[in-house]
Design a protein around this motif. Structure first.
Motif, PDB file in Angstrom:
ATOM      1  N   SER A 296      50.859 -14.207 106.168  1.00  0.00           N
ATOM      2  CA  SER A 296      51.424 -13.576 107.357  1.00  0.00           C
ATOM      3  C   SER A 296      50.365 -13.298 108.635  1.00  0.00           C
ATOM      4  O   SER A 296      50.562 -14.008 109.310  1.00  0.00           O
ATOM      5  CB  SER A 296      52.459 -12.611 106.870  1.00  0.00           C
ATOM      6  N   GLN A 299      48.871 -16.531 110.037  1.00  0.00           N
ATOM      7  CA  GLN A 299      49.470 -16.978 111.246  1.00  0.00           C
ATOM      8  C   GLN A 299      49.993 -16.125 112.646  1.00  0.00           C
ATOM      9  O   GLN A 299      49.613 -17.334 113.724  1.00  0.00           O
ATOM     10  CB  GLN A 299      50.977 -17.078 110.761  1.00  0.00           C
ATOM     11  N   LEU A 300      49.901 -14.691 112.861  1.00  0.00           N
ATOM     12  CA  LEU A 300      50.352 -14.109 113.610  1.00  0.00           C
ATOM     13  C   LEU A 300      48.441 -14.189 114.715  1.00  0.00           C
ATOM     14  O   LEU A 300      48.891 -14.739 115.726  1.00  0.00           O
ATOM     15  CB  LEU A 300      50.504 -13.004 113.440  1.00  0.00           C
ATOM     16  N   ASN A 303      48.211 -17.582 115.628  1.00  0.00           N
ATOM     17  CA  ASN A 303      49.486 -17.900 117.038  1.00  0.00           C
ATOM     18  C   ASN A 303      49.366 -17.566 118.207  1.00  0.00           C
ATOM     19  O   ASN A 303      49.296 -18.322 119.540  1.00  0.00           O
ATOM     20  CB  ASN A 303      50.372 -17.598 116.960  1.00  0.00           C
ATOM     21  N   TYR A 321      49.476 -22.031 113.824  1.00  0.00           N
ATOM     22  CA  TYR A 321      49.677 -21.909 112.333  1.00  0.00           C
ATOM     23  C   TYR A 321      50.233 -22.724 111.073  1.00  0.00           C
ATOM     24  O   TYR A 321      51.489 -22.753 111.444  1.00  0.00           O
ATOM     25  CB  TYR A 321      49.252 -20.702 112.003  1.00  0.00           C
ATOM     26  N   LEU A 323      51.822 -23.182 107.471  1.00  0.00           N
ATOM     27  CA  LEU A 323      52.251 -22.795 106.715  1.00  0.00           C
ATOM     28  C   LEU A 323      51.532 -23.117 105.475  1.00  0.00           C
ATOM     29  O   LEU A 323      52.478 -24.478 105.233  1.00  0.00           O
ATOM     30  CB  LEU A 323      53.611 -22.278 106.811  1.00  0.00           C
ATOM     31  N   ARG A 331      60.566 -20.578 105.749  1.00  0.00           N
ATOM     32  CA  ARG A 331      59.724 -20.618 107.178  1.00  0.00           C
ATOM     33  C   ARG A 331      60.884 -19.125 107.679  1.00  0.00           C
ATOM     34  O   ARG A 331      62.053 -19.598 107.488  1.00  0.00           O
ATOM     35  CB  ARG A 331      59.053 -21.371 107.973  1.00  0.00           C
ATOM     36  N   VAL A 335      58.925 -20.477 115.861  1.00  0.00           N
ATOM     37  CA  VAL A 335      57.135 -20.063 116.032  1.00  0.00           C
ATOM     38  C   VAL A 335      57.083 -18.499 117.245  1.00  0.00           C
ATOM     39  O   VAL A 335      56.486 -17.447 116.729  1.00  0.00           O
ATOM     40  CB  VAL A 335      56.472 -20.806 116.124  1.00  0.00           C
ATOM     41  N   SER A 373      56.497 -14.023 112.372  1.00  0.00           N
ATOM     42  CA  SER A 373      55.751 -14.430 111.043  1.00  0.00           C
ATOM     43  C   SER A 373      56.743 -14.038 109.781  1.00  0.00           C
ATOM     44  O   SER A 373      57.288 -12.414 109.505  1.00  0.00           O
ATOM     45  CB  SER A 373      54.482 -14.324 110.793  1.00  0.00           C
ATOM     46  N   GLU A 387      55.563  -9.716 112.915  1.00  0.00           N
ATOM     47  CA  GLU A 387      55.826  -9.973 114.818  1.00  0.00           C
ATOM     48  C   GLU A 387      55.082  -8.999 115.828  1.00  0.00           C
ATOM     49  O   GLU A 387      55.297  -7.705 115.618  1.00  0.00           O
ATOM     50  CB  GLU A 387      57.423 -10.119 115.174  1.00  0.00           C
TER      51      GLU A 387
END
Length: 410
Positions: A296, A299-300, A303, A321, A323, A331, A335, A373, A387
């Motif tokens: 997670s 991903q943050l 992005n 990103y 996943l 998900r 995004v 995320s 987030e």
């Protein structure tokens, strides 16, 4: 204060400025921005019902949540003319003195709860008043932008020859870019949210129920000038997966992962939207929890780094990103999304969901965007929700929340 370009260094200095927020300047800028959008779309005026849009256009509020489902307040904003607020006759004093409002009148309501079978009759009287305003301030232009409607009122306006246009286009585009003073105010609102999160974290112990933890968060926000929650998304342990379960009476256990999304309307009406996750009672995460959190967080970070003026929405989505396959079925809904007085334009879809309505556009300087995320496998024991709210400056992204992520969970 109008939109001005800011480097990252200038942006940090602006957010560190502790002078009082000039809320009157924010109100004036918002109304002027909306009027520019009305003129760009060649409409004579906007008729605004949504309480969030009303607040944006006029700076006024009255029972925000109740008026979301009872149409008893509205505003008429002429593209080149006055701004009139129509409010409950007993509530006109609430907006007295606001420089954005030229006149306050008592509001008609054709809502069935208010007038029952007289809805068509009352809608007609209401439409006569709106029609008179359009003739006085729109001249030959009969195009009227409206953000939302009851059926009787829409039919009544059409019967008077008005051409109805979707006002959300203008309002969402106006709201998408912020003035520097508005961003400074948003930062103050996020500071209240950050403090509320810290207060909640300090009070949670094993055995605290999800509902009690959410109550601590909300109480701490209200004490700092916050207004209301838009959701109740705070869960622990097995209730973190799948996401979108709301707080329950279940006691949280030591060693479980707590995940939550604040979704709080904070001071000055701003949507203070962050998500965090941590292990209850400060314990060390298990290997499984570490993997969820690390994914997670990755991903943050990935992005957020993509955000800059000029990148297009679909390009951002394509470069976002990827996943791992195991997490894709669960998900998150998006995004990223715009942030202001609530979730705003734009909303960035996952590439896997493009058929449901993905659209293109361009990120611009002084937009505020929340990167989202959620990581949890179908049937998995837990999930992690993170987030971050981001200000897009001339040089790229700048975080607006100071609530830390768990650096030792990766």
């Amino acid at each position: 204060m109008t939109n001005t370009s800011c480097s990252l260094a200038e942006a940090r200095a602006l957010l560190a400025d502790r002078r009082p927020i000039d809320e009157a300047a924010i109100r004036r800028d918002r109304l002027a921005r909306l009027r520019r959008k009305l003129r760009e779309h060649d409409v004579a005026a906007a008729l605004i019902f949504d309480p969030i849009n009303l607040r944006y256009a006029t700076g006024s509020r009255n029972m925000q949540v109740w008026t979301m489902h009872n149409f008893v307040r509205y505003a008429f904003v002429a593209a080149d003319g006055p701004c009139l607020l129509f409010d409950l006759a007993t509530s006109k004093h609430l907006a007295a003195g606001l420089e954005t409002i030229d006149e306050i009148r008592p509001a008609w309501s054709a809502d069935y709860v208010i007038v029952a079978e007289r809805a068509d009759e009352i809608a007609g009287k209401w439409a006569d008043e709106i029609d008179a305003l359009m003739r006085a301030h729109g001249g030959a232009n009969r195009r009227l932008a409206v953000d939302r409607f009851d059926v009787p009122t829409a039919l009544a306006l059409q019967a008077r020859g008005l051409a109805l246009v979707d006002g959300k286009i203008m309002l969402e585009r106006a709201r998408a870019q912020k003035s520097l003073e508005e961003i400074r105010a948003m930062k103050r609102s996020f500071e209240a949210c950050d403090a509320a999160v810290a207060e909640m974290r300090g009070a949670i112990t094993p055995g605290t129920t999800e509902q009690a933890a959410f109550g601590l968060l909300l109480k701490a926000s209200l004490a700092r000038g916050g207004e209301y929650p838009e959701t109740r998304l705070l869960t622990a342990g097995p209730r973190t997966n799948p996401w979108f379960q709301e707080a329950s009476a279940r006691p949280m256990q030591k060693g479980e992962m707590l995940s939550f999304d604040t979704d709080l309307i904070g001071p000055m009406g701003f949507y203070t939207d962050i998500s965090r996750a941590w292990v209850i009672d400060g314990g060390k995460p298990s290997d499984a929890q570490r993997r969820l959190y690390a994914t997670s967080r990755a991903q943050l970070d990935h992005n957020i780094a993509l955000l800059k003026p000029g990148i297009r929405f679909l390009e951002f989505s394509a470069k976002a990103y990827a996943l791992p396959e195991i997490y894709l079925p669960n998900r998150y809904a998006d995004v990223a999304h715009g942030c202001g007085l609530n979730v705003e334009y734009p909303l960035i879809w996952y590439p896997e969901d493009e058929e449901w309505g993905a659209y293109d556009g361009m990120f611009e300087e002084n937009m505020v965007v929340c990167c989202e995320s959620y990581v949890g496998a179908v049937g998995g024991a837990e999930g992690v929700k993170l987030e971050q709210p981001v200000w897009i400056t001339a040089d790229g992204p700048l975080l607006l929340s100071d609530t830390p992520l768990e650096d030792d969970y990766g």
